[in-house]
Design a protein around this motif. Structure first.
Motif, PDB file in Angstrom:
ATOM      1  N   LEU A  33      -3.159  -7.588   4.918  1.00 53.46           N
ATOM      2  CA  LEU A  33      -3.736  -6.585   5.766  1.00 53.46           C
ATOM      3  C   LEU A  33      -5.707  -7.413   6.284  1.00 53.46           C
ATOM      4  O   LEU A  33      -6.189  -7.881   5.129  1.00 53.46           O
ATOM      5  CB  LEU A  33      -3.796  -5.782   4.482  1.00 53.46           C
ATOM      6  N   LYS A  34      -5.356  -7.397   7.699  1.00 53.31           N
ATOM      7  CA  LYS A  34      -6.747  -8.507   7.812  1.00 53.31           C
ATOM      8  C   LYS A  34      -6.872  -7.248   9.275  1.00 53.31           C
ATOM      9  O   LYS A  34      -6.470  -7.668  10.284  1.00 53.31           O
ATOM     10  CB  LYS A  34      -6.104  -9.444   8.504  1.00 53.31           C
ATOM     11  N   VAL A 152      -3.698  -7.332  11.557  1.00 52.00           N
ATOM     12  CA  VAL A 152      -2.676  -8.240  11.160  1.00 52.00           C
ATOM     13  C   VAL A 152      -2.285  -7.422  10.098  1.00 52.00           C
ATOM     14  O   VAL A 152      -3.092  -6.728   8.661  1.00 52.00           O
ATOM     15  CB  VAL A 152      -2.930  -9.739  10.783  1.00 52.00           C
ATOM     16  N   ILE A 153      -1.081  -6.993  10.101  1.00 51.58           N
ATOM     17  CA  ILE A 153      -0.802  -6.381   9.011  1.00 51.58           C
ATOM     18  C   ILE A 153       0.892  -7.066   8.865  1.00 51.58           C
ATOM     19  O   ILE A 153       1.979  -6.865   9.450  1.00 51.58           O
ATOM     20  CB  ILE A 153      -0.460  -4.458   8.751  1.00 51.58           C
ATOM     21  N   LYS A 154       0.576  -7.233   7.516  1.00 54.09           N
ATOM     22  CA  LYS A 154       2.210  -8.390   7.144  1.00 54.09           C
ATOM     23  C   LYS A 154       2.709  -8.240   5.632  1.00 54.09           C
ATOM     24  O   LYS A 154       1.910  -7.910   4.902  1.00 54.09           O
ATOM     25  CB  LYS A 154       1.645  -9.661   7.621  1.00 54.09           C
ATOM     26  N   ILE A 155       4.113  -7.269   5.893  1.00 50.88           N
ATOM     27  CA  ILE A 155       5.074  -7.248   4.621  1.00 50.88           C
ATOM     28  C   ILE A 155       6.105  -7.856   4.515  1.00 50.88           C
ATOM     29  O   ILE A 155       6.791  -8.003   5.478  1.00 50.88           O
ATOM     30  CB  ILE A 155       5.042  -5.554   4.565  1.00 50.88           C
ATOM     31  N   SER A 156       5.686  -8.296   3.320  1.00 44.95           N
ATOM     32  CA  SER A 156       7.296  -9.481   2.796  1.00 44.95           C
ATOM     33  C   SER A 156       7.709  -9.420   1.780  1.00 44.95           C
ATOM     34  O   SER A 156       7.383  -9.978   0.822  1.00 44.95           O
ATOM     35  CB  SER A 156       7.347 -11.370   3.130  1.00 44.95           C
ATOM     36  N   GLU A 157       8.851  -8.158   1.656  1.00 47.06           N
ATOM     37  CA  GLU A 157       9.687  -7.897   0.706  1.00 47.06           C
ATOM     38  C   GLU A 157      10.277  -8.816  -0.372  1.00 47.06           C
ATOM     39  O   GLU A 157      11.188  -9.519   0.648  1.00 47.06           O
ATOM     40  CB  GLU A 157       9.873  -6.321   0.684  1.00 47.06           C
ATOM     41  N   ARG A 158      10.537  -9.011  -1.774  1.00 43.91           N
ATOM     42  CA  ARG A 158      11.109 -10.631  -2.245  1.00 43.91           C
ATOM     43  C   ARG A 158      12.059  -9.094  -3.109  1.00 43.91           C
ATOM     44  O   ARG A 158      12.407  -8.738  -3.664  1.00 43.91           O
ATOM     45  CB  ARG A 158       9.519 -10.747  -3.055  1.00 43.91           C
TER      46      ARG A 158
END
Length: 158
Positions: A33-34, A152-158
């Motif tokens: 989250l930037k 910038v918002i990035k989400i990478s679920e594991r």
């Protein structure tokens, strides 16, 4: 005997209480989250519920950032309206529900410019002088980028 009949419902009420589950099981994710005023990038958890989402980012096993998105947005316990949050931390006025949709991996801006390709969805939204957004999402990830406002918002679920 009569005494034990009313005791069972009372015990059940005490054990379950009036508790409500607001969130599903936590989902581990890499969260970035930037914005000009926020800079967080680390592993954390997404807690999703019907009408609210909670994001916690951890560093060295300790929570360093908590964001709750519902009727109001709460950042580390300080709550404000969604419009106020966007203005204060992003410097732009996005439509209501934008942040919730991003963390839910759903279309934003009412589905404007939505293209679906092989299980992945993409939106490109441009409004001169306000925002230039590229947003892609699928079942396990979401990437939101506003090139004008440097968000910038990035989400990478594991």
């Amino acid at each position: 005997m009569r005494r034990s009949l009313w005791l069972l419902p009372v015990l059940l009420l005490l054990l379950t209480g009036c508790s409500r589950r607001y969130y599903e099981t936590p989902q581990p994710a890499l969260i970035v989250l930037k914005s000009p005023k926020l800079r967080y990038a680390d592993m954390g958890f997404l807690y999703r519920g019907e009408s609210r989402i909670k994001i916690q980012i951890y560093t060295a096993g300790r929570p360093v950032f908590t964001l709750s998105v519902g009727e109001r947005i709460c950042l580390d316990g300080s709550c404000m309206s969604e419009a106020e949050f966007y203005r204060k931390f992003f410097g732009v006025a996005y439509p209501p529900g934008t942040l919730h949709a991003i963390f839910s991996k759903r279309a934003i801006f009412g589905g404007e410019g939505l293209l679906k390709k092989k299980g992945r969805s993409e939106q490109q939204i441009f409004e001169p002088g306000r925002f230039d957004i590229i947003y892609t999402f699928d079942a396990t990830s979401a990437r939101f980028r506003d090139r004008i406002n440097h968000i910038v918002i990035k989400i990478s679920e594991r």
